[in-house]
Scaffold this motif. Structure first.
Motif, mmCIF file in Angstrom:
data_model
loop_
_atom_site.group_PDB
_atom_site.id
_atom_site.type_symbol
_atom_site.label_atom_id
_atom_site.label_comp_id
_atom_site.label_asym_id
_atom_site.label_seq_id
_atom_site.Cartn_x
_atom_site.Cartn_y
_atom_site.Cartn_z
ATOM 1 N N GLU A 103 6.754 5.170 5.246
ATOM 2 C CA GLU A 103 7.454 3.819 5.739
ATOM 3 C C GLU A 103 8.694 4.104 5.421
ATOM 4 O O GLU A 103 9.603 3.604 6.407
ATOM 5 N N SER A 143 7.411 -8.310 1.576
ATOM 6 C CA SER A 143 8.805 -8.400 1.681
ATOM 7 C C SER A 143 9.495 -9.727 2.451
ATOM 8 O O SER A 143 10.596 -10.021 2.279
ATOM 9 N N ALA A 144 8.456 -10.137 3.395
ATOM 10 C CA ALA A 144 9.097 -11.330 4.203
ATOM 11 C C ALA A 144 9.053 -12.630 3.629
ATOM 12 O O ALA A 144 9.567 -13.694 4.112
ATOM 13 N N SER A 202 0.950 -2.815 5.951
ATOM 14 C CA SER A 202 1.300 -4.570 5.819
ATOM 15 C C SER A 202 2.002 -5.003 4.748
ATOM 16 O O SER A 202 2.163 -6.117 4.613
ATOM 17 N N TYR A 203 2.644 -4.015 3.842
ATOM 18 C CA TYR A 203 3.399 -4.429 2.675
ATOM 19 C C TYR A 203 4.501 -5.525 3.162
ATOM 20 O O TYR A 203 4.819 -6.508 2.418
ATOM 21 N N ASP A 204 5.438 -4.885 4.096
ATOM 22 C CA ASP A 204 6.565 -5.903 4.364
ATOM 23 C C ASP A 204 6.024 -7.217 4.835
ATOM 24 O O ASP A 204 6.700 -8.155 4.593
ATOM 25 N N ALA A 205 5.245 -7.327 5.825
ATOM 26 C CA ALA A 205 4.666 -8.507 6.415
ATOM 27 C C ALA A 205 4.100 -9.654 5.277
ATOM 28 O O ALA A 205 4.272 -10.391 5.110
ATOM 29 N N ASP A 206 3.210 -8.752 4.560
ATOM 30 C CA ASP A 206 2.718 -9.563 3.368
ATOM 31 C C ASP A 206 3.347 -9.999 2.066
ATOM 32 O O ASP A 206 3.095 -10.760 1.554
ATOM 33 N N ARG A 226 12.935 -12.175 -0.501
ATOM 34 C CA ARG A 226 14.100 -12.148 -0.070
ATOM 35 C C ARG A 226 15.357 -12.570 -1.001
ATOM 36 O O ARG A 226 16.484 -11.867 -1.082
ATOM 37 N N ARG A 233 11.830 3.745 8.296
ATOM 38 C CA ARG A 233 12.988 2.818 7.948
ATOM 39 C C ARG A 233 14.242 3.443 8.008
ATOM 40 O O ARG A 233 15.192 2.901 8.205
ATOM 41 N N THR A 242 8.504 0.677 0.752
ATOM 42 C CA THR A 242 8.704 0.591 2.100
ATOM 43 C C THR A 242 10.254 1.226 2.560
ATOM 44 O O THR A 242 10.603 1.156 3.708
#
Length: 109
Positions: A77, A18-19, A12-16, A24, A81, A51
């Motif tokens: 991850e 990175s996004a 869940s790292y990117d959703a929590d 960004r 990717r 990730t």
């Protein structure tokens, strides 16, 4: 080597994190600095690759990347990717083991 606490949040790292817009923006600034100060090509050692977001971007910008992280799940991850990028090399290594990297064996860290 025991696994990192980040393994528990890898999926869940990117959703929590990175996004997030501020993350960004910060990443774009780091990429601009890398293009300015890193050699135009070569081998980059990324410490704490998570990730693989940055490893992918660096590889797409022309660098070969050793993507290191102490977390086996974060590296899973990264592998997913960057599966289509042969210039990304995941490596399970905590940053405190940096001494195992030979002097001048990479062009940027």
């Amino acid at each position: 080597m025991s696994d990192s606490p980040f393994s528990d949040i890898a999926a869940s790292y990117d959703a929590d994190f990175s996004a997030l817009p501020e993350v960004r923006r910060l990443r774009e600034r780091v990429y601009a600095l890398a293009r300015e100060f890193f050699p135009k090509s070569g081998l980059v050692l990324e410490l704490g690759c998570g990730t693989g977001v940055d490893a992918r971007r660096l590889a797409e910008d022309g660098w070969e990347v050793i993507a290191s992280d102490p977390s086996s799940r974060m590296l899973d991850e990264t592998r997913a990717r960057c599966a289509d990028l042969p210039s990304v090399h995941p490596l399970r290594m905590p940053a405190e083991h940096l001494a195992c990297v030979r002097d001048r064996s990479v062009d940027a860290v």
